[in-house]
Design a protein around this motif. Structure first.
Motif, PDB file in Angstrom:
ATOM      1  N   VAL A 120       0.872  -1.176   0.000  1.00  0.00           N
ATOM      2  CA  VAL A 120       0.000   0.000   0.000  1.00  0.00           C
ATOM      3  C   VAL A 120       0.905   1.220   0.000  1.00  0.00           C
ATOM      4  O   VAL A 120       1.734   1.374   0.904  1.00  0.00           O
ATOM      5  N   CYS A 121       0.758   2.062  -1.021  1.00  0.00           N
ATOM      6  CA  CYS A 121       1.691   3.184  -1.213  1.00  0.00           C
ATOM      7  C   CYS A 121       3.132   2.691  -1.149  1.00  0.00           C
ATOM      8  O   CYS A 121       4.014   3.315  -0.552  1.00  0.00           O
ATOM      9  N   GLU A 122       3.360   1.523  -1.749  1.00  0.00           N
ATOM     10  CA  GLU A 122       4.666   0.870  -1.850  1.00  0.00           C
ATOM     11  C   GLU A 122       5.196   0.359  -0.516  1.00  0.00           C
ATOM     12  O   GLU A 122       6.337  -0.075  -0.426  1.00  0.00           O
ATOM     13  N   LEU A 123       4.363   0.401   0.542  1.00  0.00           N
ATOM     14  CA  LEU A 123       4.759  -0.183   1.824  1.00  0.00           C
ATOM     15  C   LEU A 123       4.374  -1.655   1.818  1.00  0.00           C
ATOM     16  O   LEU A 123       3.206  -1.996   1.605  1.00  0.00           O
ATOM     17  N   PRO A 142       0.058   8.938   2.226  1.00  0.00           N
ATOM     18  CA  PRO A 142      -0.361  10.246   1.732  1.00  0.00           C
ATOM     19  C   PRO A 142      -0.802  10.217   0.275  1.00  0.00           C
ATOM     20  O   PRO A 142      -0.544   9.259  -0.462  1.00  0.00           O
ATOM     21  N   SER A 143      -1.497  11.273  -0.110  1.00  0.00           N
ATOM     22  CA  SER A 143      -1.833  11.460  -1.522  1.00  0.00           C
ATOM     23  C   SER A 143      -1.619  12.922  -1.881  1.00  0.00           C
ATOM     24  O   SER A 143      -1.632  13.806  -1.018  1.00  0.00           O
ATOM     25  N   ALA A 144      -1.397  13.153  -3.166  1.00  0.00           N
ATOM     26  CA  ALA A 144      -1.221  14.511  -3.667  1.00  0.00           C
ATOM     27  C   ALA A 144      -2.590  15.084  -3.992  1.00  0.00           C
ATOM     28  O   ALA A 144      -3.412  14.422  -4.628  1.00  0.00           O
ATOM     29  N   LYS A 145      -2.858  16.311  -3.538  1.00  0.00           N
ATOM     30  CA  LYS A 145      -4.156  16.924  -3.761  1.00  0.00           C
ATOM     31  C   LYS A 145      -4.385  17.180  -5.251  1.00  0.00           C
ATOM     32  O   LYS A 145      -3.482  17.585  -5.976  1.00  0.00           O
ATOM     33  N   ALA A 146      -5.618  16.941  -5.671  1.00  0.00           N
ATOM     34  CA  ALA A 146      -6.006  17.187  -7.062  1.00  0.00           C
ATOM     35  C   ALA A 146      -7.014  18.326  -7.108  1.00  0.00           C
ATOM     36  O   ALA A 146      -7.640  18.674  -6.100  1.00  0.00           O
ATOM     37  N   ASP A 152      -7.348  12.388  -6.606  1.00  0.00           N
ATOM     38  CA  ASP A 152      -6.131  12.481  -5.813  1.00  0.00           C
ATOM     39  C   ASP A 152      -5.246  11.295  -6.167  1.00  0.00           C
ATOM     40  O   ASP A 152      -5.729  10.209  -6.490  1.00  0.00           O
ATOM     41  N   GLU A 153      -3.937  11.502  -6.079  1.00  0.00           N
ATOM     42  CA  GLU A 153      -2.993  10.451  -6.475  1.00  0.00           C
ATOM     43  C   GLU A 153      -2.197   9.984  -5.266  1.00  0.00           C
ATOM     44  O   GLU A 153      -1.547  10.800  -4.582  1.00  0.00           O
ATOM     45  N   ASN A 154      -2.264   8.683  -4.971  1.00  0.00           N
ATOM     46  CA  ASN A 154      -1.456   8.136  -3.885  1.00  0.00           C
ATOM     47  C   ASN A 154       0.020   8.357  -4.180  1.00  0.00           C
ATOM     48  O   ASN A 154       0.481   8.155  -5.310  1.00  0.00           O
ATOM     49  N   ILE A 155       0.756   8.777  -3.150  1.00  0.00           N
ATOM     50  CA  ILE A 155       2.194   9.023  -3.310  1.00  0.00           C
ATOM     51  C   ILE A 155       2.921   8.357  -2.146  1.00  0.00           C
ATOM     52  O   ILE A 155       2.315   7.960  -1.157  1.00  0.00           O
ATOM     53  N   THR A 156       4.235   8.252  -2.258  1.00  0.00           N
ATOM     54  CA  THR A 156       5.040   7.650  -1.202  1.00  0.00           C
ATOM     55  C   THR A 156       5.448   8.714  -0.183  1.00  0.00           C
ATOM     56  O   THR A 156       5.380   9.914  -0.438  1.00  0.00           O
ATOM     57  N   VAL A 161       8.611  13.974   1.387  1.00  0.00           N
ATOM     58  CA  VAL A 161       9.907  14.545   1.764  1.00  0.00           C
ATOM     59  C   VAL A 161      10.435  15.440   0.651  1.00  0.00           C
ATOM     60  O   VAL A 161      10.946  16.549   0.904  1.00  0.00           O
ATOM     61  N   MET A 162      10.298  15.000  -0.595  1.00  0.00           N
ATOM     62  CA  MET A 162      10.762  15.801  -1.730  1.00  0.00           C
ATOM     63  C   MET A 162       9.996  17.123  -1.821  1.00  0.00           C
ATOM     64  O   MET A 162      10.559  18.160  -2.161  1.00  0.00           O
ATOM     65  N   MET A 163       8.707  17.092  -1.501  1.00  0.00           N
ATOM     66  CA  MET A 163       7.875  18.293  -1.589  1.00  0.00           C
ATOM     67  C   MET A 163       8.114  19.255  -0.434  1.00  0.00           C
ATOM     68  O   MET A 163       8.190  20.469  -0.627  1.00  0.00           O
ATOM     69  N   LEU A 164       8.240  18.708   0.781  1.00  0.00           N
ATOM     70  CA  LEU A 164       8.188  19.546   1.979  1.00  0.00           C
ATOM     71  C   LEU A 164       9.460  19.535   2.812  1.00  0.00           C
ATOM     72  O   LEU A 164       9.600  20.369   3.717  1.00  0.00           O
ATOM     73  N   GLY A 165      10.367  18.587   2.554  1.00  0.00           N
ATOM     74  CA  GLY A 165      11.569  18.472   3.360  1.00  0.00           C
ATOM     75  C   GLY A 165      11.392  17.452   4.477  1.00  0.00           C
ATOM     76  O   GLY A 165      10.270  17.098   4.856  1.00  0.00           O
ATOM     77  N   ASP A 166      12.517  16.992   5.026  1.00  0.00           N
ATOM     78  CA  ASP A 166      12.503  15.928   6.035  1.00  0.00           C
ATOM     79  C   ASP A 166      11.699  16.302   7.275  1.00  0.00           C
ATOM     80  O   ASP A 166      10.890  15.505   7.763  1.00  0.00           O
ATOM     81  N   ASP A 167      11.934  17.488   7.820  1.00  0.00           N
ATOM     82  CA  ASP A 167      11.326  17.853   9.103  1.00  0.00           C
ATOM     83  C   ASP A 167       9.806  17.961   9.001  1.00  0.00           C
ATOM     84  O   ASP A 167       9.080  17.420   9.841  1.00  0.00           O
ATOM     85  N   LEU A 168       9.326  18.668   7.977  1.00  0.00           N
ATOM     86  CA  LEU A 168       7.882  18.830   7.829  1.00  0.00           C
ATOM     87  C   LEU A 168       7.208  17.506   7.507  1.00  0.00           C
ATOM     88  O   LEU A 168       6.138  17.197   8.041  1.00  0.00           O
TER      89      LEU A 168
END
Length: 288
Positions: A120-123, A142-146, A152-156, A161-168
């Protein structure tokens, strides 16, 4: 069509909610109004469900109280009379472009992916799970908002992390799973299984990660009756399943590729009853 509200200017309409800002030009508050609109299969239907907006708003407010340790966007429920009971005055947030989903049970789009890839979401998940299986521990999927009308598209998690950074990314994951675990226990005490839920977060004008939109309603969550729970098949749910079932039945005549037809009166009433029942069983209050 969004209604006129004295003192407020309409700025946005989603599938269910309408947003307004003060006509005075203040930019730190928004009026969030939940309509009686209902969507299914990414279409906003022409039929409405009476009192749905009130149920969503009142249930969200109740959950915000239960989750008091999580900062949320509510400022006041002292709203114009035109939208009393279905609106909140909220902090204006810079929303993250991520739908934060926690799954405690395997069903829906997660089940479809699992049946194809055992993930599920590659898990990775173990063999032998069926529709409705309880997961060993809840997953953050998570999913990316459409845009309205798109899927909406399921994402890993790595994509977050790529969108928001490690901490967020780590903060959103932790908050989402904490909210799910707290709410799952509360619902279970009331004879309801919280199978999964979607929450949304944004940044306040002070830079605080804040829970926004609705929370733990039948529109954003799968609630099942614990007494009827039986893994291996679709579970009866406290949401718009009556609507989905009718639209995909031969009776509706809908082809799935055009505007859906109006709902029959009995489907509208049964759907309203499920929303009200979810509110009353979770909160212990009578819906007025």
């Amino acid at each position: 069509m969004a209604q006129e509200i004295p003192g407020w200017r309409h700025i946005y309409s989603g599938k269910v909610r309408d947003l307004y800002e003060p006509e005075s030009g203040e930019d730190d508050r928004v009026l969030v109004v939940a309509s009686d609109r209902i969507s299914a299969y990414d279409y906003v239907l022409t039929s409405e469900i009476p009192d749905k907006g009130r149920v969503l708003t009142q249930l969200s407010l109740w959950w915000f109280e239960q989750l008091g340790e999580v900062p949320n966007h509510v400022i006041s429920t002292d709203v114009p009379a035109e939208v009393a009971g279905r609106a909140m005055i909220c902090k204006r947030l810079e929303m993250f472009p991520v739908e934060c989903i926690a799954r405690g049970y395997l069903t829906g789009s997660g089940l479809k992916e699992y049946q194809a890839t055992r993930t599920v979401c590659e898990l990775p998940l173990p063999e032998g799970l069926v529709d409705g299986s309880r997961l060993e521990k809840p997953l953050f999927t998570p999913s990316a908002k459409a845009e309205v009308g798109e899927h909406d598209e399921n994402i890993t998690y790595d994509a977050v992390v790529m969108m928001l950074g490690d901490d967020l990314a780590a903060k959103l994951k932790t908050l989402t799973l904490d909210i799910y675990s707290r709410a799952e226990a509360i619902a279970r005490d009331r004879g309801i299984i919280l199978a999964d839920t979607k929450v949304e977060f944004g940044l306040s004008n002070t830079g605080e990660v804040t829970l926004g939109d609705e929370v733990l309603t039948p529109d954003s969550s799968r609630f099942w009756d614990a007494e009827l729970y039986s893994p291996g098949k679709a579970q009866p749910s406290f949401d718009k399943q009556f609507v989905r079932d009718w639209l995909t039945s031969d009776e509706s005549g809908w082809d799935g590729n055009s505007e859906p037809p109006a709902l029959p009166a009995d489907v509208v009433e049964k759907t309203r009853a499920r929303y009200v029942e979810a509110y009353e069983r979770l909160t212990g209050r009578t819906f007025l």
